[in-house]
Design a protein around this motif. Structure first.
Motif, mmCIF file in Angstrom:
data_model
loop_
_atom_site.group_PDB
_atom_site.id
_atom_site.type_symbol
_atom_site.label_atom_id
_atom_site.label_comp_id
_atom_site.label_asym_id
_atom_site.label_seq_id
_atom_site.Cartn_x
_atom_site.Cartn_y
_atom_site.Cartn_z
ATOM 1 N N ASP A 116 21.296 16.727 18.038
ATOM 2 C CA ASP A 116 19.904 17.016 17.690
ATOM 3 C C ASP A 116 19.284 17.880 18.774
ATOM 4 O OD1 ASP A 116 20.003 15.483 15.393
ATOM 5 O OD2 ASP A 116 19.282 13.675 16.380
ATOM 6 N N ILE A 117 18.359 18.748 18.362
ATOM 7 C CA ILE A 117 17.664 19.620 19.294
ATOM 8 C C ILE A 117 16.264 19.855 18.751
ATOM 9 C CG2 ILE A 117 18.502 21.726 18.220
ATOM 10 C CD1 ILE A 117 18.737 22.923 21.082
ATOM 11 N N SER A 118 15.294 19.997 19.635
ATOM 12 C CA SER A 118 13.914 20.204 19.198
ATOM 13 C C SER A 118 13.690 21.663 18.807
ATOM 14 C CB SER A 118 12.940 19.818 20.314
ATOM 15 O OG SER A 118 12.998 20.767 21.363
ATOM 16 N N PHE A 119 12.675 21.881 17.983
ATOM 17 C CA PHE A 119 12.310 23.246 17.605
ATOM 18 C C PHE A 119 11.886 24.036 18.832
ATOM 19 C CE2 PHE A 119 11.378 21.390 13.284
ATOM 20 C CZ PHE A 119 12.450 21.993 12.668
ATOM 21 N N MET A 144 28.141 15.308 12.999
ATOM 22 C CA MET A 144 28.618 16.326 12.100
ATOM 23 C C MET A 144 28.024 17.675 12.499
ATOM 24 S SD MET A 144 27.893 16.699 8.028
ATOM 25 C CE MET A 144 29.387 15.973 7.437
ATOM 26 N N ILE A 145 28.857 18.678 12.539
ATOM 27 C CA ILE A 145 28.397 20.015 12.876
ATOM 28 C C ILE A 145 27.818 20.649 11.615
ATOM 29 C CG2 ILE A 145 29.092 22.301 13.626
ATOM 30 C CD1 ILE A 145 31.212 20.969 15.347
ATOM 31 N N TYR A 194 18.162 33.333 11.786
ATOM 32 C CA TYR A 194 19.369 33.046 12.552
ATOM 33 C C TYR A 194 20.037 31.831 11.927
ATOM 34 C CZ TYR A 194 17.147 35.975 16.083
ATOM 35 O OH TYR A 194 16.544 37.018 16.740
ATOM 36 N N ASN A 195 21.335 31.684 12.148
ATOM 37 C CA ASN A 195 22.058 30.485 11.732
ATOM 38 C C ASN A 195 22.390 29.684 12.986
ATOM 39 O OD1 ASN A 195 22.255 31.086 8.919
ATOM 40 N ND2 ASN A 195 23.788 32.607 9.444
ATOM 41 N N ILE A 196 21.882 28.479 13.058
ATOM 42 C CA ILE A 196 22.117 27.613 14.207
ATOM 43 C C ILE A 196 23.273 26.682 13.869
ATOM 44 C CG2 ILE A 196 21.091 25.914 15.770
ATOM 45 C CD1 ILE A 196 19.735 28.722 15.806
ATOM 46 N N ILE A 197 24.263 26.653 14.738
ATOM 47 C CA ILE A 197 25.410 25.772 14.559
ATOM 48 C C ILE A 197 25.400 24.809 15.745
ATOM 49 C CG2 ILE A 197 27.914 25.631 14.346
ATOM 50 C CD1 ILE A 197 27.684 28.663 13.435
ATOM 51 N N ILE A 198 25.184 23.531 15.453
ATOM 52 C CA ILE A 198 25.025 22.553 16.524
ATOM 53 C C ILE A 198 25.447 21.180 16.019
ATOM 54 C CG2 ILE A 198 22.591 22.137 15.963
ATOM 55 C CD1 ILE A 198 22.164 21.899 19.053
ATOM 56 N N ASP A 236 24.718 34.260 14.067
ATOM 57 C CA ASP A 236 25.157 32.875 14.265
ATOM 58 C C ASP A 236 25.022 32.511 15.740
ATOM 59 O OD1 ASP A 236 25.797 32.650 11.585
ATOM 60 O OD2 ASP A 236 27.937 33.025 11.898
ATOM 61 N N ILE A 237 24.369 31.385 15.992
ATOM 62 C CA ILE A 237 24.184 30.893 17.347
ATOM 63 C C ILE A 237 24.810 29.499 17.430
ATOM 64 C CG2 ILE A 237 22.502 30.280 19.115
ATOM 65 C CD1 ILE A 237 20.522 32.166 17.648
ATOM 66 N N MET A 238 25.856 29.370 18.238
ATOM 67 C CA MET A 238 26.527 28.086 18.407
ATOM 68 C C MET A 238 26.046 27.466 19.711
ATOM 69 S SD MET A 238 29.392 30.256 16.822
ATOM 70 C CE MET A 238 28.747 31.447 17.859
ATOM 71 N N ILE A 239 25.519 26.239 19.622
ATOM 72 C CA ILE A 239 24.920 25.581 20.782
ATOM 73 C C ILE A 239 25.640 24.269 21.054
ATOM 74 C CG2 ILE A 239 22.801 24.609 21.744
ATOM 75 C CD1 ILE A 239 21.248 26.410 19.759
ATOM 76 N N VAL A 240 26.004 24.076 22.339
ATOM 77 C CA VAL A 240 26.645 22.839 22.772
ATOM 78 C C VAL A 240 25.899 22.335 23.997
ATOM 79 C CG1 VAL A 240 28.775 21.821 23.644
ATOM 80 C CG2 VAL A 240 28.894 23.624 21.937
ATOM 81 N N CYS A 241 25.558 21.054 24.021
ATOM 82 C CA CYS A 241 24.964 20.463 25.211
ATOM 83 C C CYS A 241 26.049 20.349 26.267
ATOM 84 C CB CYS A 241 24.391 19.076 24.922
ATOM 85 S SG CYS A 241 22.959 19.120 23.854
ATOM 86 N N ALA A 242 25.793 20.926 27.420
ATOM 87 C CA ALA A 242 26.800 20.905 28.495
ATOM 88 C C ALA A 242 26.659 19.662 29.343
ATOM 89 C CB ALA A 242 26.649 22.153 29.355
#
Length: 73
Positions: free
Chosen positions: A21-24, A1-2, A14-18, A67-73
């Protein structure tokens, strides 16, 4: 779920949109790289994408204001 997650970095929110899971530590590193590349300067196009590698994981990152949108490539 995003999810959209509020995240405090260097006394700025900041607002992280991911989806994944990602580490601090990874989040702090990614935001530092974005700051160094001028991603939060208002003249930048919001459609610009950045590639950030942290501990051999490649992330594609989009920035729109805080807003920061992060996707694992």
């Amino acid at each position: 779920m995003i999810e959209k997650i509020p995240f405090l970095h260097r006394k700025k929110m900041y607002n992280i949109i991911i989806k994944d899971d990602i580490s601090f530590d990874a989040l702090h590193y990614i935001i530092d790289v974005l700051i160094d590349q001028g991603a939060f300067i208002s003249e930048m196009e919001p459609s610009d994408l950045y590639t950030v590698v942290y501990e051999e994981i490649r992330y594609t990152v989009g920035v729109d204001g805080i807003d920061i949108m992060i996707v694992c490539a």
